[in-house]
Design an enzyme around this catalytic site. Structure first.
Site, mmCIF file in Angstrom:
data_model
loop_
_atom_site.group_PDB
_atom_site.id
_atom_site.type_symbol
_atom_site.label_atom_id
_atom_site.label_comp_id
_atom_site.label_asym_id
_atom_site.label_seq_id
_atom_site.Cartn_x
_atom_site.Cartn_y
_atom_site.Cartn_z
ATOM 1 N N ASP A 52 -2.187 -18.308 1.444
ATOM 2 C CA ASP A 52 -3.322 -19.027 0.863
ATOM 3 C C ASP A 52 -3.767 -20.166 1.781
ATOM 4 O O ASP A 52 -4.962 -20.387 1.989
ATOM 5 C CB ASP A 52 -3.005 -19.533 -0.549
ATOM 6 C CG ASP A 52 -1.627 -20.161 -0.684
ATOM 7 O OD1 ASP A 52 -0.835 -20.119 0.288
ATOM 8 O OD2 ASP A 52 -1.323 -20.701 -1.761
ATOM 9 N N ASP A 85 -4.749 -7.340 5.884
ATOM 10 C CA ASP A 85 -6.011 -6.710 5.512
ATOM 11 C C ASP A 85 -7.049 -7.772 5.181
ATOM 12 O O ASP A 85 -8.196 -7.722 5.629
ATOM 13 C CB ASP A 85 -5.763 -5.800 4.305
ATOM 14 C CG ASP A 85 -6.921 -4.858 4.023
ATOM 15 O OD1 ASP A 85 -7.951 -4.928 4.728
ATOM 16 O OD2 ASP A 85 -6.810 -4.043 3.092
ATOM 17 N N ASP A 132 -10.204 -9.592 8.039
ATOM 18 C CA ASP A 132 -11.625 -9.577 7.695
ATOM 19 C C ASP A 132 -12.193 -10.989 7.662
ATOM 20 O O ASP A 132 -13.327 -11.229 8.091
ATOM 21 C CB ASP A 132 -11.849 -8.900 6.340
ATOM 22 C CG ASP A 132 -11.918 -7.383 6.455
ATOM 23 O OD1 ASP A 132 -11.828 -6.876 7.588
ATOM 24 O OD2 ASP A 132 -12.065 -6.715 5.411
ATOM 25 N N TYR A 150 0.813 -1.209 0.000
ATOM 26 C CA TYR A 150 0.000 0.000 0.000
ATOM 27 C C TYR A 150 0.850 1.264 0.000
ATOM 28 O O TYR A 150 0.364 2.342 -0.332
ATOM 29 C CB TYR A 150 -0.935 0.030 1.218
ATOM 30 C CG TYR A 150 -1.976 -1.069 1.236
ATOM 31 C CD1 TYR A 150 -2.295 -1.772 0.087
ATOM 32 C CD2 TYR A 150 -2.622 -1.412 2.405
ATOM 33 C CE1 TYR A 150 -3.243 -2.783 0.100
ATOM 34 C CE2 TYR A 150 -3.573 -2.428 2.434
ATOM 35 C CZ TYR A 150 -3.873 -3.104 1.279
ATOM 36 O OH TYR A 150 -4.805 -4.113 1.298
ATOM 37 N N LYS A 155 4.287 -15.334 2.012
ATOM 38 C CA LYS A 155 4.225 -16.071 0.744
ATOM 39 C C LYS A 155 5.653 -16.322 0.279
ATOM 40 O O LYS A 155 6.050 -15.966 -0.840
ATOM 41 C CB LYS A 155 3.391 -15.284 -0.282
ATOM 42 C CG LYS A 155 3.001 -16.080 -1.530
ATOM 43 C CD LYS A 155 2.107 -17.259 -1.244
ATOM 44 C CE LYS A 155 1.707 -17.949 -2.561
ATOM 45 N NZ LYS A 155 1.090 -19.266 -2.337
#
Length: 362
Positions: A226, A250, A254, A143, A194
């Site tokens: 994942d 992020d 959620d 970001y 990752k």
């Protein structure tokens, strides 16, 4: 002796002013009981700030936040501002607040409340007893990495670019927050990356692994993002504390939030190395119900409890607020988002009054 704290209130947009009013009333009640004096100052952020000043985070709002002991934020955004350029949208105000206060660590708890277990979309046996804390890096990663933007290639084709980048020091400081949090909880930390395909994740894993030597009492594990997303749905009770980067955090925070059945019940904390932290519910501004006294204020109230615990080092009143929320739910009081058959449907203000009655009776 009275303890004094300066609190900046950022109601923001939508239901923000309704839910933050409930949290303020709750803080006043526990403050009176524990000899704590709160000095509240309100400031603009998000769409409300855009309408008033033309920018999502006015300089004076940031100054007010910097000069406070903690910041209690409600919610920002709404359909009204969706067509604005990205740097002028309400979300830019939130990013600016995080950067301006140096808030690099986001703490997102996802704890199953026994009274709401059937609100989860997963089976009771899967989610019963889930208590997860996601520690998300907040000011680095994709970001904020450079270069970023939409560029034109030599052939005239447009190409979008975002850069995922972390330095060793950025990884180490968020890693310490994760280890320290795990030490205070169940003693298990899962670092999510990752590393099988991303060089930035390879550096992340190396630094977290080295840092673990300083925390022999914390059990460290690693998981690809994942797989972590899949495991959160398959067997969420395996997790205690999760530490991860900005993008992965992020998404996973959620996903973890929805294990509880209602995003309207979840608080969060954003912390820096020093200075005030920002404490906010994870839900949005819900403009479709704004001004209708339908909002659930409990996530905002629980954010105020996190503010007391993590921002002001006042764990006892924080415990009392959290216990009060459980007692209100135990009585069967519900707002529309968590309503179930046989419960008492209350509006935002009535839920606040019910909670205050419980707290005053203690």
């Amino acid at each position: 002796m009275t303890q004094n704290y300066r609190i900046t209130l950022l109601p923001g947009d939508g239901i923000g002013s309704e839910i933050i009013a409930v949290a303020v009333n709750v803080l006043k009640v526990v403050g009176k009981k524990y000899n704590i004096q709160f000095e509240f100052t309100e400031a603009l952020i998000g769409g409300a700030a855009i309408d008033a000043t033309g920018e999502p985070l006015p300089a004076d709002s940031l100054d007010i936040c910097r000069n406070s002991d903690a910041v209690l934020l409600a919610a920002i955004g709404g359909y009204k501002w969706d067509s604005l350029p990205s740097h002028l949208r309400p979300e830019a105000g939130l990013l600016g607040l995080r950067a301006g206060l140096g808030l690099f660590a986001n703490l997102r708890p996802a704890k199953i409340l026994p009274q709401l277990i059937d609100a989860s979309s997963l089976k009771r046996e899967v989610v019963e007893g889930v208590d997860i804390l996601v520690v998300r890096e907040l000011t680095g990663g994709i970001y904020f990495g450079k270069p970023k933007g939409i560029f034109e290639t030599e052939t005239g084709e447009k190409r979008g670019v975002n850069t995922m980048a972390y330095t060793e020091s950025e990884i180490e400081r968020i890693g310490r927050v994760g280890f320290e949090a795990a030490r205070k909880r169940g003693g298990k930390l899962c670092s999510v990356d990752k590393a099988n395909v991303l060089e930035v994740s390879q550096l992340w894993r190396d630094r977290i692994t080295k840092l673990a030597q300083e925390y022999p009492d914390v059990e460290l594990s690693h998981m690809y993002v994942d797989n972590a997303a899949m495991q959160l749905l398959r067997a969420p009770k395996q997790f205690d504390t999760i530490v991860t980067g900005n993008l992965f955090g992020d998404i996973l925070s959620d996903a973890a939030a929805m294990l509880t059945g209602s995003i309207g019940m979840l608080p969060s904390a954003s912390l820096g190395a020093s200075g005030p932290g920002v404490f906010e519910p994870v839900h949005g501004s819900a403009p479709d119900i704004a001004g209708q006294d339908k909002a659930n204020p409990l996530a905002q109230v629980l954010s105020a409890a996190m503010m007391l615990r993590y921002g002001l080092n006042e764990p006892t009143p924080a415990d009392e607020i959290e216990q009060g929320v459980l007692e209100v739910l135990q009585k069967g009081d519900r707002t529309g988002d968590i309503m179930s058959p046989g419960m008492n449907l209350l509006g935002c203000r009535a839920m606040g009054k019910a909670l205050i009655q419980v707290l005053e009776a203690k």
